[in-house]
Design an enzyme around this catalytic site. Structure first.
Site, PDB file in Angstrom:
ATOM      1  N   GLY A 179       4.811  -6.087  20.501  1.00 51.09           N
ATOM      2  CA  GLY A 179       5.957  -6.985  20.546  1.00 51.09           C
ATOM      3  C   GLY A 179       7.236  -6.295  20.973  1.00 51.09           C
ATOM      4  N   GLY A 180       8.264  -6.463  20.135  1.00 53.73           N
ATOM      5  CA  GLY A 180       9.579  -5.912  20.459  1.00 53.73           C
ATOM      6  C   GLY A 180       9.560  -4.408  20.636  1.00 53.73           C
ATOM      7  N   GLY A 223       9.568  -2.597  60.007  1.00 53.49           N
ATOM      8  CA  GLY A 223      10.497  -2.836  58.904  1.00 53.49           C
ATOM      9  C   GLY A 223      10.506  -1.679  57.933  1.00 53.49           C
ATOM     10  CB  ALA A 224       7.850   0.579  56.750  1.00 54.52           C
TER      11      ALA A 224
HETATM   12  C1  HXC Z   1       4.632  -5.611   8.775  1.00 53.39           C
HETATM   13  C2  HXC Z   1       2.933  -4.342   9.626  1.00 53.39           C
HETATM   14  C3  HXC Z   1       3.248  -4.766  10.934  1.00 53.39           C
HETATM   15  C4  HXC Z   1       4.343  -5.666  11.096  1.00 53.39           C
HETATM   16  C5  HXC Z   1       1.590  -3.421  11.050  1.00 53.39           C
HETATM   17  N1  HXC Z   1       1.895  -3.512   9.748  1.00 53.39           N
HETATM   18  N2  HXC Z   1       2.388  -4.176  11.788  1.00 53.39           N
HETATM   19  N3  HXC Z   1       3.630  -4.761   8.554  1.00 53.39           N
HETATM   20  N4  HXC Z   1       5.002  -6.060   9.983  1.00 53.39           N
HETATM   21  N5  HXC Z   1       4.719  -6.099  12.287  1.00 53.39           N
HETATM   22  C6  HXC Z   1       1.239  -2.849   8.637  1.00 53.39           C
HETATM   23  C7  HXC Z   1      -0.174  -3.331   8.411  1.00 53.39           C
HETATM   24  O1  HXC Z   1      -0.174  -4.485   7.618  1.00 53.39           O
HETATM   25  C8  HXC Z   1      -0.786  -2.153   7.690  1.00 53.39           C
HETATM   26  O2  HXC Z   1      -0.379  -2.176   6.359  1.00 53.39           O
HETATM   27  C9  HXC Z   1      -0.101  -0.954   8.354  1.00 53.39           C
HETATM   28  O3  HXC Z   1       1.083  -1.481   8.956  1.00 53.39           O
HETATM   29  C10 HXC Z   1      -0.942  -0.342   9.439  1.00 53.39           C
HETATM   30  O4  HXC Z   1      -1.387  -1.365  10.310  1.00 53.39           O
HETATM   31  P1  HXC Z   1      -2.887  -1.460  10.822  1.00 53.39           P
HETATM   32  O5  HXC Z   1      -3.077  -2.817  11.385  1.00 53.39           O
HETATM   33  O6  HXC Z   1      -3.826  -1.036   9.737  1.00 53.39           O
HETATM   34  O7  HXC Z   1      -2.913  -0.351  11.965  1.00 53.39           O
HETATM   35  P2  HXC Z   1      -3.687  -0.368  13.351  1.00 53.39           P
HETATM   36  O8  HXC Z   1      -5.106  -0.811  13.145  1.00 53.39           O
HETATM   37  O9  HXC Z   1      -3.446   0.949  13.951  1.00 53.39           O
HETATM   38  O10 HXC Z   1      -2.994  -1.502  14.241  1.00 53.39           O
HETATM   39  C11 HXC Z   1      -1.643  -1.356  14.590  1.00 53.39           C
HETATM   40  C12 HXC Z   1      -1.143  -2.666  15.212  1.00 53.39           C
HETATM   41  C13 HXC Z   1      -1.410  -3.842  14.241  1.00 53.39           C
HETATM   42  C14 HXC Z   1      -1.861  -2.899  16.534  1.00 53.39           C
HETATM   43  C15 HXC Z   1       0.338  -2.467  15.509  1.00 53.39           C
HETATM   44  O11 HXC Z   1      -0.946  -3.486  12.942  1.00 53.39           O
HETATM   45  C16 HXC Z   1      -0.753  -5.101  14.642  1.00 53.39           C
HETATM   46  O12 HXC Z   1      -1.271  -5.823  15.529  1.00 53.39           O
HETATM   47  N6  HXC Z   1       0.361  -5.408  13.988  1.00 53.39           N
HETATM   48  C17 HXC Z   1       1.086  -6.651  14.229  1.00 53.39           C
HETATM   49  C18 HXC Z   1       1.725  -6.653  15.563  1.00 53.39           C
HETATM   50  C19 HXC Z   1       2.622  -7.821  15.779  1.00 53.39           C
HETATM   51  O13 HXC Z   1       2.150  -8.914  16.072  1.00 53.39           O
HETATM   52  N7  HXC Z   1       3.936  -7.585  15.517  1.00 53.39           N
HETATM   53  C20 HXC Z   1       4.972  -8.604  15.651  1.00 53.39           C
HETATM   54  C21 HXC Z   1       5.344  -8.709  17.106  1.00 53.39           C
HETATM   55  S1  HXC Z   1       6.614  -9.832  17.380  1.00 53.39           S
HETATM   56  P3  HXC Z   1      -1.311  -1.658   5.161  1.00 53.39           P
HETATM   57  O14 HXC Z   1      -0.519  -1.994   3.946  1.00 53.39           O
HETATM   58  O15 HXC Z   1      -2.588  -2.408   5.294  1.00 53.39           O
HETATM   59  O16 HXC Z   1      -1.466  -0.200   5.407  1.00 53.39           O
HETATM   60  C22 HXC Z   1       7.961  -8.900  17.670  1.00 53.39           C
HETATM   61  C23 HXC Z   1       9.211  -9.665  17.911  1.00 53.39           C
HETATM   62  C24 HXC Z   1       9.913  -9.294  19.163  1.00 53.39           C
HETATM   63  O17 HXC Z   1       7.947  -7.729  17.624  1.00 53.39           O
HETATM   64  C25 HXC Z   1       9.281  -9.876  20.345  1.00 53.39           C
HETATM   65  C26 HXC Z   1      10.095  -9.619  21.551  1.00 53.39           C
HETATM   66  C27 HXC Z   1       9.404  -9.991  22.786  1.00 53.39           C
END
Ligand code: HXC
Length: 480
Positions: free
Chosen positions: A141-142, A376-377
């Site tokens: 995401g962000g 053109g290049a």
């Molecule tokens: C809160 C989060 C988190 C998040 C991960 N964690 N992302 N907590 N907010 N955004 C936490 C998990 O719950 C987990 O907690 C720990 O971090 C590790 O994550 P894992 O999933 O176990 O790690 P991994 O398998 O390596 O995967 C990493 C990851 C995945 C690919 C980043 O965690 C993921 O898909 N996270 C969500 C991504 C997402 O959708 N984010 C929001 C995007 S929107 P525990 O307690 O279990 O250890 C955004 C807004 C802006 O960012 C958009 C602008 C365009």
């Protein structure tokens, strides 16, 4: 593959020894939903501060994935924004070490708006201070869009990924199967998407590469890049260039065999080496000063310019111009890449970006034509009329609307076949050389390959105090 470092080890490795000063280490988030009141950690998962790289001040923020997945809270977005504001007003580069799952889900819109604060500052800092992003873990995401707004993105092979939506969401919405690495690993972004500027083997190499990269760049747009003592003879004759360009125009060669020998210490620091290989961009030093090279690569697609090459070159030219780094274009290009796919995907609007970027750039601009400069290049690759300051050519240069065969097939469509070779010879005699263009003053000098280093250094030197400015405007409207 080397060791994955902790967040503090990363900062220590990045900065000059002992130079780091941490800011805001006591900040905690204030969220009380979803049991978050029990997960309040000092610093809240992002380490911020300032330090030195080769004695020059830089600002740093680094995500700690071990704290709630390095997710961005409202509190730690304020910490990052504080560093961005400091870096901008103090004219110092800012470096983000990203390892973050994006907006902290438990905070909802509060963390989301934190990214908006960061993005806006990324944009305001663009072209004023260098912004460098390392991706050192999974970033979603962000945590991808902020790096995308910065100047360079470095990724660590096998350890870092970037995607807007992760594999799970993709599975649910489009039924496509992928994992984090095939979706957004370093190789994908270095070779296919073009998001990544440089791939590094491990954390340490990544951090060292940032240090090296900064050595080519000034701290802000009001300064020149650091000057290194010129230990390499500025008049060095490069006989290794004598036979690089093959006599047969259909035989490819590696354009880096021309770039490397002419740089100080024969060292060229390439950017995006695995993306759009038909154009080569990167930094070198000449007489101790930073130079940005933009060169067609005859070894790949014969050096023809396509969509990806246009994007890659235009962005690099813009960067150099923003930060007062002179540009050297090295040209061997048969034209824009023909094909329905290219036309339909917008080679017109993408190709226009190179013209735009070269024409708009006010830094010293030098061009060397080694062989083909067709159509053109020719125009877009920093021709005299596009605004180049000094244009040089090898005797092997061919400057024309197109190659002789193609030209004859159009001009003499009804000609008897036995007369065609003579017609080709006639066109070649006229245009398969740089002399006609030099007669018109479009080429300032024809040089021997061995003299390339000396000639380009002299050209750069005569432009050292160049001062031109474009008409006042809010901003231009570059094609996209
Ligand atoms: C809160 C989060 C988190 C998040 C991960 N964690 N992302 N907590 N907010 N955004 C936490 C998990 O719950 C987990 O907690 C720990 O971090 C590790 O994550 P894992 O999933 O176990 O790690 P991994 O398998 O390596 O995967 C990493 C990851 C995945 C690919 C980043 O965690 C993921 O898909 N996270 C969500 C991504 C997402 O959708 N984010 C929001 C995007 S929107 P525990 O307690 O279990 O250890 C955004 C807004 C802006 O960012 C958009 C602008 C365009």
């Amino acid at each position: 593959m080397g060791k994955k470092l902790t967040v503090y080890e990363r900062i220590e490795t990045l900065l000059d020894k002992g130079s780091f000063t941490e800011v805001d280490k006591y900040v905690k988030h204030r969220c009380t939903d979803f049991g978050m009141e029990n997960k309040r950690v000092a610093g809240d998962g992002v380490v911020c501060g300032y330090g030195k790289i080769d004695g020059r001040t830089v600002y740093v923020y680094a995500f700690d994935f071990s704290v709630l997945g390095g997710s961005l809270s409202a509190a730690n977005s304020r910490k990052i924004a504080k560093m961005q504001d400091m870096a901008l007003k103090c004219g110092a580069p800012i470096i983000g070490l990203n390892d973050s799952g994006g907006a902290r889900i438990q905070e909802g819109v509060e963390s989301l708006t934190g990214f908006a604060e960061i993005f806006r500052r990324n944009v305001m800092s663009s072209g004023v201070i260098p912004q460098i992003s390392a991706i050192m873990g999974p970033c979603a995401g962000g945590s991808c869009y902020s790096p995308a707004l910065t100047d360079f993105i470095l990724m660590v092979e096998g350890e870092s990924q970037m995607f807007i939506t992760g594999p799970n969401v993709i599975r649910q919405t489009t039924n496509e199967e992928c994992d984090k690495e095939t979706l957004g690993g370093a190789k994908v972004h270095a070779m296919t998407s073009g998001v990544c500027s440089l791939v590094c083997r491990d954390d340490e190499e990544c951090l060292m590469t940032i240090r090296e990269l900064l050595g080519f760049i000034p701290s802000n747009n009001m300064e020149d890049a650091p000057v290194h003592p010129a230990t390499d003879d500025v008049d060095r004759v490069c006989h290794e260039l004598d036979n690089v360009v093959p006599a047969n125009p259909n035989i490819p060669y590696n354009i880096k065999d021309i770039i490397e020998p002419i740089c100080d210490q024969q060292y060229f620091f390439e950017i995006q080496p695995d993306f759009a290989k038909n154009i080569v961009v990167g930094f070198g030093r000449m007489a101790g000063r930073s130079v940005g090279f933009v060169a067609n690569q005859p070894n790949y697609l014969a050096g023809a310019i396509d969509i990806d090459a246009s994007d890659k070159a235009a962005r690099f030219i813009q960067f150099c111009d923003s930060f007062n780094i002179p540009i050297v274009a090295i040209e061997d290009v048969p034209g824009f890449l023909p094909g329905i796919q290219q036309e339909h995907a917008g080679i017109i609007r993408h190709g226009a970006k190179i013209v735009y970027a070269f024409a708009e750039a006010t830094v010293p601009k030098i061009t060397l034509i080694t062989r083909k400069a067709y159509g053109g290049a020719y125009i877009v690759m920093n021709s005299k009329q596009i605004g180049a300051d000094i244009n040089l050519a090898y005797p092997s240069a061919e400057i024309a609307v197109m190659g002789a065969k193609g030209a004859v097939s159009i001009l003499y469509r009804k000609e008897e076949p036995e007369n065609i070779p003579a017609r080709i010879k006639e066109y070649e005699d006229k245009f398969a050389n740089p002399y006609f263009a030099a007669e018109l003053g479009y080429i300032d000098d024809i040089i021997q390959p061995a003299d390339t280093r000396r000639a380009i250094i002299r050209a750069l030197d005569c432009c050292r105090n160049k001062s031109v400015s474009n008409p006042p405007k809010k901003h231009g409207n570059m094609p996209m």
